[in-house]
Design a protein around this motif. Structure first.
Motif, PDB file in Angstrom:
ATOM      1  N   ALA A  23       0.816  -1.215   0.000  1.00  0.00           N
ATOM      2  CA  ALA A  23       0.000   0.000   0.000  1.00  0.00           C
ATOM      3  C   ALA A  23       0.848   1.262   0.000  1.00  0.00           C
ATOM      4  CB  ALA A  23      -0.929   0.001   1.209  1.00  0.00           C
ATOM      5  N   ASP A  24       2.108   1.158   0.386  1.00  0.00           N
ATOM      6  CA  ASP A  24       2.994   2.329   0.408  1.00  0.00           C
ATOM      7  C   ASP A  24       3.572   2.647  -0.969  1.00  0.00           C
ATOM      8  OD1 ASP A  24       2.699   2.657   3.181  1.00  0.00           O
ATOM      9  OD2 ASP A  24       4.259   1.165   3.576  1.00  0.00           O
ATOM     10  N   VAL A  25       3.397   1.756  -1.928  1.00  0.00           N
ATOM     11  CA  VAL A  25       3.905   1.987  -3.281  1.00  0.00           C
ATOM     12  C   VAL A  25       2.876   2.811  -4.046  1.00  0.00           C
ATOM     13  CG1 VAL A  25       4.650   0.919  -5.449  1.00  0.00           C
ATOM     14  CG2 VAL A  25       5.170  -0.188  -3.259  1.00  0.00           C
ATOM     15  N   PRO A  26       3.238   3.973  -4.582  1.00  0.00           N
ATOM     16  CA  PRO A  26       2.274   4.791  -5.312  1.00  0.00           C
ATOM     17  C   PRO A  26       1.701   4.042  -6.518  1.00  0.00           C
ATOM     18  CG  PRO A  26       4.260   6.052  -4.818  1.00  0.00           C
ATOM     19  CD  PRO A  26       4.572   4.618  -4.490  1.00  0.00           C
ATOM     20  N   ASN A 112      11.401   0.044  -5.604  1.00  0.00           N
ATOM     21  CA  ASN A 112      10.165  -0.488  -5.022  1.00  0.00           C
ATOM     22  C   ASN A 112      10.091  -1.999  -5.183  1.00  0.00           C
ATOM     23  OD1 ASN A 112       8.977   1.912  -4.056  1.00  0.00           O
ATOM     24  ND2 ASN A 112       8.202   2.426  -6.088  1.00  0.00           N
ATOM     25  N   TYR A 113      10.406  -2.487  -6.381  1.00  0.00           N
ATOM     26  CA  TYR A 113      10.307  -3.931  -6.640  1.00  0.00           C
ATOM     27  C   TYR A 113      11.287  -4.713  -5.759  1.00  0.00           C
ATOM     28  CZ  TYR A 113       9.424  -8.214  -9.241  1.00  0.00           C
ATOM     29  OH  TYR A 113       9.046  -9.484  -9.588  1.00  0.00           O
ATOM     30  N   LEU A 114      12.507  -4.205  -5.652  1.00  0.00           N
ATOM     31  CA  LEU A 114      13.529  -4.891  -4.861  1.00  0.00           C
ATOM     32  C   LEU A 114      13.273  -4.798  -3.366  1.00  0.00           C
ATOM     33  CD1 LEU A 114      16.708  -3.945  -6.905  1.00  0.00           C
ATOM     34  CD2 LEU A 114      15.649  -6.215  -6.719  1.00  0.00           C
ATOM     35  N   SER A 115      12.352  -3.951  -2.955  1.00  0.00           N
ATOM     36  CA  SER A 115      11.963  -3.931  -1.554  1.00  0.00           C
ATOM     37  C   SER A 115      11.175  -5.187  -1.176  1.00  0.00           C
ATOM     38  CB  SER A 115      11.114  -2.693  -1.249  1.00  0.00           C
ATOM     39  OG  SER A 115      11.878  -1.512  -1.381  1.00  0.00           O
ATOM     40  N   PHE A 116      10.597  -5.862  -2.178  1.00  0.00           N
ATOM     41  CA  PHE A 116       9.779  -7.045  -1.940  1.00  0.00           C
ATOM     42  C   PHE A 116      10.363  -8.319  -2.534  1.00  0.00           C
ATOM     43  CE2 PHE A 116       7.085  -3.359  -1.665  1.00  0.00           C
ATOM     44  CZ  PHE A 116       6.163  -3.650  -0.684  1.00  0.00           C
ATOM     45  N   HIS A 117      11.320  -8.176  -3.448  1.00  0.00           N
ATOM     46  CA  HIS A 117      11.881  -9.336  -4.147  1.00  0.00           C
ATOM     47  C   HIS A 117      13.405  -9.260  -4.146  1.00  0.00           C
ATOM     48  CE1 HIS A 117       7.958 -10.626  -5.767  1.00  0.00           C
ATOM     49  NE2 HIS A 117       7.705  -9.340  -5.931  1.00  0.00           N
ATOM     50  N   ASP A 118      14.030 -10.412  -4.324  1.00  0.00           N
ATOM     51  CA  ASP A 118      15.496 -10.469  -4.322  1.00  0.00           C
ATOM     52  C   ASP A 118      16.097 -10.127  -5.677  1.00  0.00           C
ATOM     53  OD1 ASP A 118      15.563 -11.203  -1.647  1.00  0.00           O
ATOM     54  OD2 ASP A 118      15.402 -13.344  -2.123  1.00  0.00           O
ATOM     55  N   ARG A 262      10.996  -5.819   2.740  1.00  0.00           N
ATOM     56  CA  ARG A 262      12.161  -6.062   3.586  1.00  0.00           C
ATOM     57  C   ARG A 262      12.334  -4.960   4.633  1.00  0.00           C
ATOM     58  NH1 ARG A 262      16.065  -7.643   0.724  1.00  0.00           N
ATOM     59  NH2 ARG A 262      15.123  -7.650  -1.358  1.00  0.00           N
ATOM     60  N   TRP A 263      11.652  -3.827   4.425  1.00  0.00           N
ATOM     61  CA  TRP A 263      11.770  -2.696   5.349  1.00  0.00           C
ATOM     62  C   TRP A 263      10.664  -2.686   6.394  1.00  0.00           C
ATOM     63  CZ3 TRP A 263      16.332  -1.409   4.033  1.00  0.00           C
ATOM     64  CH2 TRP A 263      16.724  -1.356   2.685  1.00  0.00           C
ATOM     65  N   PHE A 264       9.776  -3.679   6.378  1.00  0.00           N
ATOM     66  CA  PHE A 264       8.611  -3.630   7.259  1.00  0.00           C
ATOM     67  C   PHE A 264       9.008  -3.620   8.733  1.00  0.00           C
ATOM     68  CE2 PHE A 264       5.256  -5.659   9.763  1.00  0.00           C
ATOM     69  CZ  PHE A 264       4.174  -4.862   9.427  1.00  0.00           C
ATOM     70  N   GLN A 266      11.807  -2.719  10.181  1.00  0.00           N
ATOM     71  CA  GLN A 266      12.458  -1.451  10.523  1.00  0.00           C
ATOM     72  C   GLN A 266      11.417  -0.340  10.644  1.00  0.00           C
ATOM     73  OE1 GLN A 266      15.803  -0.331   7.998  1.00  0.00           O
ATOM     74  NE2 GLN A 266      15.314   1.836   8.257  1.00  0.00           N
ATOM     75  N   HIS A 267      10.468  -0.319   9.732  1.00  0.00           N
ATOM     76  CA  HIS A 267       9.417   0.691   9.773  1.00  0.00           C
ATOM     77  C   HIS A 267       8.605   0.564  11.063  1.00  0.00           C
ATOM     78  CE1 HIS A 267       6.147   3.267   8.295  1.00  0.00           C
ATOM     79  NE2 HIS A 267       5.323   2.348   8.730  1.00  0.00           N
ATOM     80  N   GLU A 268       8.244  -0.658  11.450  1.00  0.00           N
ATOM     81  CA  GLU A 268       7.481  -0.869  12.668  1.00  0.00           C
ATOM     82  C   GLU A 268       8.265  -0.433  13.901  1.00  0.00           C
ATOM     83  OE1 GLU A 268       4.066  -2.446  13.059  1.00  0.00           O
ATOM     84  OE2 GLU A 268       4.309  -1.253  11.239  1.00  0.00           O
ATOM     85  N   ALA A 269       9.583  -0.733  13.928  1.00  0.00           N
ATOM     86  CA  ALA A 269      10.420  -0.338  15.057  1.00  0.00           C
ATOM     87  C   ALA A 269      10.491   1.184  15.179  1.00  0.00           C
ATOM     88  CB  ALA A 269      11.819  -0.928  14.909  1.00  0.00           C
ATOM     89  N   GLU A 270      10.615   1.858  14.061  1.00  0.00           N
ATOM     90  CA  GLU A 270      10.672   3.323  14.077  1.00  0.00           C
ATOM     91  C   GLU A 270       9.349   3.910  14.551  1.00  0.00           C
ATOM     92  OE1 GLU A 270      11.723   4.183  10.088  1.00  0.00           O
ATOM     93  OE2 GLU A 270      13.869   3.744  10.363  1.00  0.00           O
ATOM     94  N   GLN A 271       8.242   3.324  14.109  1.00  0.00           N
ATOM     95  CA  GLN A 271       6.935   3.793  14.544  1.00  0.00           C
ATOM     96  C   GLN A 271       6.758   3.612  16.054  1.00  0.00           C
ATOM     97  OE1 GLN A 271       5.787   5.720  12.032  1.00  0.00           O
ATOM     98  NE2 GLN A 271       3.799   4.724  11.901  1.00  0.00           N
TER      99      GLN A 271
END
Length: 317
Positions: A23-26, A112-118, A262-264, A266-271
């Motif tokens: 949902a964060d991807v425009p 964006n794509y590499l945030s979810f895939h290798d 892959r950033w989920f 880290q994002h949750e920890a920052e929140q």
């Protein structure tokens, strides 16, 4: 023409977008189509339908990221977009300038794509009509094609002609913006293909048309049964050229979780850190601020500040 072959060592750089969830991807990918993509692609896997996957027009990658999750070992996922390249004609160039040029870059899509895939999909950067002469795709090689590129009639019609060549007989094409008021060219090309060129509807949503050049009945009937299990009112059956075509909405389809990147974590920890800071007493906030000052101030400056404070304290004594 530019083509990138997938490579496992590609990773986002520090300044690239870091979406936490899909949902964060425009982009424009309603819940109904998210759910229907998943249901159709999962059914293809259950039915052991072979073939590759193609997306024409990726924008910043929201639907491509989801498609990539359903590509199986040994299959190829190909995406095609102009990105920063020049369009093949002035009308298409004007369309790009009006809608996408300021935000659409290949770098942003890849990040964006590499945030979810290798690894990246196979990327064709250039006008979609080049696919027909590029030799990238074999006839009848694709099991799922998503068309979401130019809205101009001549380009959409050409994309559909090419898709008919590369799609398997039991493959599925999804057409974006087939009914939006600002995209009459998509509507014209889509229904022309239905009326004159053998494209048969499978399902309709508010955003997309789903069809096949093969027999739509097996997947269409399975979809209708699935919808009735989820919502007794669903689907709304529309008579189109003597065929009962289901019109769908999100509640008629099984829910799907938002893919996490892959950033989920880290994002949750920052929140969570921000929430704790907002709840912390004032003295803890001041202590945290002092800690951050010491943490990020150069050591030589910290030593000088401490000597100054000690000197002032001694003077007061």
């Amino acid at each position: 023409m530019s083509v990138t072959v997938p490579a496992s060592d590609q990773s986002p750089d520090a300044t690239a977008p870091r979406p936490a969830t899909l949902a964060d991807v425009p982009g424009w990918f309603p819940a109904t189509d998210h759910r229907l993509f998943c249901w159709l692609l999962e059914r293809q896997q259950e039915q052991a339908i072979p073939g590759d996957v193609l997306e024409i027009g990726v924008y910043l990658g929201r639907s491509a990221i989801l498609l990539g999750r359903h590509v199986r070992e040994g299959e190829t996922f190909t995406v095609c977009d102009l990105f920063e390249s020049e369009a093949g004609d002035s009308a298409n160039s004007d369309e790009m300038d009006d809608s996408y040029r300021e935000t659409l870059t290949r770098r942003a899509f890849e990040a964006n794509y590499l945030s979810f895939h290798d690894a990246l999909p196979r990327i064709h950067q250039g006008p979609s009509e080049q696919l027909a002469t590029s030799g990238l795709l074999e006839p009848a090689s694709q099991r799922f094609v998503h068309i979401d590129a130019s809205h101009l009639y001549q380009h959409v019609a050409a994309d559909l002609r090419f898709t008919r060549e590369v799609l398997r007989a039991d493959g599925i094409v999804a057409m974006d913006d087939y009914r939006s008021e600002h995209t009459p060219g998509v509507a014209a090309a889509t229904w022309e293909a239905v009326r004159l060129h053998g494209l048969r509807p499978i399902a309709l949503t508010s955003q997309k048309f789903y069809g096949t050049w093969g027999d739509p009945e097996p997947v269409r009937q399975a979809l209708i049964e699935q919808c009735r299990r989820n919502d007794p009112r669903a689907p709304d059956l529309q008579l189109v050229y003597d065929e009962q075509v289901p019109r769908l909405w999100a509640g008629a389809l099984p829910p799907q979780e938002q893919p996490r990147s892959r950033w989920f974590a880290q994002h949750e920890a920052e929140q969570e850190a921000r929430r704790r800071a907002e709840r912390a007493p004032a003295h803890r906030v001041r202590a945290l601020a002092r800690h951050l000052v010491v943490e990020f101030t150069p050591p030589i400056a910290v030593r000088s500040l401490r000597r100054l404070l000690a000197h002032r304290h001694a003077g007061k004594g």
